[in-house]
Scaffold this motif. Sequence first.
Motif, PDB file in Angstrom:
ATOM      1  N   LYS A 193       0.786  -1.204   0.012  1.00 62.53           N
ATOM      2  CA  LYS A 193      -0.207  -0.066  -0.097  1.00 62.53           C
ATOM      3  C   LYS A 193       0.964   1.326  -0.043  1.00 62.53           C
ATOM      4  O   LYS A 193       2.139   1.134   0.230  1.00 62.53           O
ATOM      5  N   LYS A 194       0.155   2.293  -0.414  1.00 65.01           N
ATOM      6  CA  LYS A 194       1.185   3.727  -0.660  1.00 65.01           C
ATOM      7  C   LYS A 194       1.709   3.939   0.727  1.00 65.01           C
ATOM      8  O   LYS A 194       2.792   4.524   1.026  1.00 65.01           O
ATOM      9  N   GLU A 195       0.976   3.581   2.072  1.00 66.65           N
ATOM     10  CA  GLU A 195       1.399   4.279   3.261  1.00 66.65           C
ATOM     11  C   GLU A 195       2.759   3.407   3.668  1.00 66.65           C
ATOM     12  O   GLU A 195       3.438   4.163   4.668  1.00 66.65           O
ATOM     13  N   ASP A 196       3.056   2.603   2.928  1.00 65.83           N
ATOM     14  CA  ASP A 196       4.424   1.891   3.349  1.00 65.83           C
ATOM     15  C   ASP A 196       5.669   2.490   3.080  1.00 65.83           C
ATOM     16  O   ASP A 196       6.744   2.131   3.626  1.00 65.83           O
ATOM     17  N   LEU A 197       5.400   3.561   2.315  1.00 68.95           N
ATOM     18  CA  LEU A 197       6.560   4.510   2.084  1.00 68.95           C
ATOM     19  C   LEU A 197       7.134   5.242   3.428  1.00 68.95           C
ATOM     20  O   LEU A 197       8.353   5.297   3.594  1.00 68.95           O
ATOM     21  N   MET A 198       6.292   5.074   4.339  1.00 65.62           N
ATOM     22  CA  MET A 198       6.517   5.861   5.431  1.00 65.62           C
ATOM     23  C   MET A 198       7.570   4.838   6.496  1.00 65.62           C
ATOM     24  O   MET A 198       8.025   5.301   7.420  1.00 65.62           O
ATOM     25  N   LYS A 199       7.686   3.624   5.934  1.00 67.20           N
ATOM     26  CA  LYS A 199       8.423   2.562   6.832  1.00 67.20           C
ATOM     27  C   LYS A 199       9.915   2.997   6.487  1.00 67.20           C
ATOM     28  O   LYS A 199      10.869   2.315   7.219  1.00 67.20           O
ATOM     29  N   ILE A 200      10.105   3.863   5.482  1.00 64.70           N
ATOM     30  CA  ILE A 200      11.629   3.997   4.658  1.00 64.70           C
ATOM     31  C   ILE A 200      12.254   5.273   5.734  1.00 64.70           C
ATOM     32  O   ILE A 200      11.561   6.356   5.983  1.00 64.70           O
ATOM     33  N   SER A 201      13.557   4.990   6.220  1.00 61.43           N
ATOM     34  CA  SER A 201      13.843   6.039   6.899  1.00 61.43           C
ATOM     35  C   SER A 201      14.153   7.462   6.074  1.00 61.43           C
ATOM     36  O   SER A 201      14.556   7.083   4.911  1.00 61.43           O
ATOM     37  N   GLY A 202      13.683   8.442   6.511  1.00 58.03           N
ATOM     38  CA  GLY A 202      14.055   9.753   6.018  1.00 58.03           C
ATOM     39  C   GLY A 202      12.604  10.048   5.088  1.00 58.03           C
ATOM     40  O   GLY A 202      12.520  11.124   4.583  1.00 58.03           O
ATOM     41  N   ILE A 203      11.643   9.034   5.123  1.00 57.24           N
ATOM     42  CA  ILE A 203      10.262   9.257   4.509  1.00 57.24           C
ATOM     43  C   ILE A 203       9.148   9.291   5.510  1.00 57.24           C
ATOM     44  O   ILE A 203       8.965   8.340   5.707  1.00 57.24           O
ATOM     45  N   LYS A 204       8.870  10.360   5.948  1.00 56.09           N
ATOM     46  CA  LYS A 204       7.850  10.509   7.168  1.00 56.09           C
ATOM     47  C   LYS A 204       6.572  11.028   6.584  1.00 56.09           C
ATOM     48  O   LYS A 204       6.285  11.438   5.540  1.00 56.09           O
ATOM     49  N   GLU A 205       5.719  11.216   7.643  1.00 55.50           N
ATOM     50  CA  GLU A 205       4.534  11.700   7.157  1.00 55.50           C
ATOM     51  C   GLU A 205       4.298  13.124   6.296  1.00 55.50           C
ATOM     52  O   GLU A 205       3.591  13.218   5.356  1.00 55.50           O
ATOM     53  N   GLY A 206       5.273  13.984   6.592  1.00 54.34           N
ATOM     54  CA  GLY A 206       5.423  15.159   5.562  1.00 54.34           C
ATOM     55  C   GLY A 206       5.722  14.955   4.442  1.00 54.34           C
ATOM     56  O   GLY A 206       4.983  15.507   3.500  1.00 54.34           O
ATOM     57  N   VAL A 207       6.477  14.001   4.207  1.00 53.84           N
ATOM     58  CA  VAL A 207       6.938  13.875   2.567  1.00 53.84           C
ATOM     59  C   VAL A 207       5.787  13.065   2.107  1.00 53.84           C
ATOM     60  O   VAL A 207       5.515  13.367   1.066  1.00 53.84           O
ATOM     61  N   TYR A 208       5.341  12.021   2.676  1.00 53.87           N
ATOM     62  CA  TYR A 208       4.118  11.311   2.311  1.00 53.87           C
ATOM     63  C   TYR A 208       3.046  12.302   1.816  1.00 53.87           C
ATOM     64  O   TYR A 208       2.306  11.992   0.928  1.00 53.87           O
ATOM     65  N   SER A 209       2.509  12.988   2.686  1.00 52.75           N
ATOM     66  CA  SER A 209       1.697  14.044   2.279  1.00 52.75           C
ATOM     67  C   SER A 209       1.656  14.728   1.077  1.00 52.75           C
ATOM     68  O   SER A 209       0.677  14.928   0.342  1.00 52.75           O
ATOM     69  N   LYS A 210       2.886  14.859   0.745  1.00 54.19           N
ATOM     70  CA  LYS A 210       3.256  15.624  -0.603  1.00 54.19           C
ATOM     71  C   LYS A 210       3.121  14.576  -1.989  1.00 54.19           C
ATOM     72  O   LYS A 210       2.657  14.999  -2.857  1.00 54.19           O
ATOM     73  N   VAL A 211       3.436  13.256  -1.780  1.00 47.74           N
ATOM     74  CA  VAL A 211       3.493  12.521  -2.935  1.00 47.74           C
ATOM     75  C   VAL A 211       2.322  11.592  -2.945  1.00 47.74           C
ATOM     76  O   VAL A 211       2.033  10.849  -4.155  1.00 47.74           O
ATOM     77  N   LYS A 212       1.417  11.332  -1.943  1.00 48.85           N
ATOM     78  CA  LYS A 212       0.266  10.290  -1.883  1.00 48.85           C
ATOM     79  C   LYS A 212      -0.542  10.537  -3.076  1.00 48.85           C
ATOM     80  O   LYS A 212      -1.135   9.450  -3.277  1.00 48.85           O
ATOM     81  N   ASP A 213      -0.744  11.792  -3.598  1.00 54.02           N
ATOM     82  CA  ASP A 213      -1.626  11.804  -4.616  1.00 54.02           C
ATOM     83  C   ASP A 213      -1.175  11.687  -6.213  1.00 54.02           C
ATOM     84  O   ASP A 213      -1.941  11.643  -7.153  1.00 54.02           O
ATOM     85  N   PHE A 214      -0.031  11.336  -6.065  1.00 57.42           N
ATOM     86  CA  PHE A 214       0.668  11.246  -7.189  1.00 57.42           C
ATOM     87  C   PHE A 214       1.263   9.656  -7.379  1.00 57.42           C
ATOM     88  O   PHE A 214       2.071   9.549  -8.522  1.00 57.42           O
ATOM     89  N   ILE A 215       1.109   8.879  -6.493  1.00 58.38           N
ATOM     90  CA  ILE A 215       1.715   7.590  -6.616  1.00 58.38           C
ATOM     91  C   ILE A 215       0.683   6.272  -6.572  1.00 58.38           C
ATOM     92  O   ILE A 215      -0.522   6.684  -6.136  1.00 58.38           O
ATOM     93  N   SER A 216       0.976   5.224  -6.950  1.00 63.67           N
ATOM     94  CA  SER A 216       0.107   4.072  -6.963  1.00 63.67           C
ATOM     95  C   SER A 216       1.022   3.037  -6.681  1.00 63.67           C
ATOM     96  O   SER A 216       2.263   3.041  -6.688  1.00 63.67           O
ATOM     97  N   VAL A 217       0.353   1.600  -6.288  1.00 60.45           N
ATOM     98  CA  VAL A 217       1.103   0.457  -5.966  1.00 60.45           C
ATOM     99  C   VAL A 217       0.533  -0.455  -6.944  1.00 60.45           C
ATOM    100  O   VAL A 217      -0.482  -0.545  -7.384  1.00 60.45           O
TER     101      VAL A 217
END
Length: 217
Positions: A193-217
Amino acid sequence: MKKDTRIIIGICIVLVLAAGFLFAQQQKGAGGVENELVEIKKQKDVVGNGNGSVTSIVQDSKKQENNETAECAVYVSGAVRRPGLYRYYGTARVSDAVASAGGFKKSADKEAINLARVLTDGEQICVLTKKETARRAKSIDKDSLDLGTEAQETELVNINKASLEELMSLPGIGQAKAALIIDYRTKQGAFSKKEDLMKISGIKEGVYSKVKDFISV
């Protein structure tokens, strides 16, 4: 002797008068022929100068005659009282076809048809009902919406398949973070799922909120 002389003189006078009369007639005839020739030449000149106009008039006349005699057969169907095949000679319009078919039914959508359009031989005129027009409008809107959604999905970046450059096109994702995403999916497997990006060190909620509408899995 004097009597003979008078007779001879008289004959001469008659001959002279006769010769003068004949000469006058010849001159008059020659003048008439010349005048006729001049008149004929003038007529030829007029015809020659107006040849293009005459040809154009003849062509227009033939075209009009063909239009008036050409047969136009159309099939009228849908919300009319007497659907069927109708024939016309010369120019006819959709209004003529509808009138021949008995006119509109009460359910007909009169605004959905152009009554002023000139008929074409072999065509079919289908008069829609108001319900049919509404259904078609909804179908067109749905198709447009589906195309828009499909286009939007096509533009999304699939984080399980995207290259380094494609990931870097996302807002807030530079080369370092794009490399971390590729490294994570290589070692941990595909993102579920897209939210799994936040499991990566350095990608937290702030970065995720910027990219969530532009990504898919």
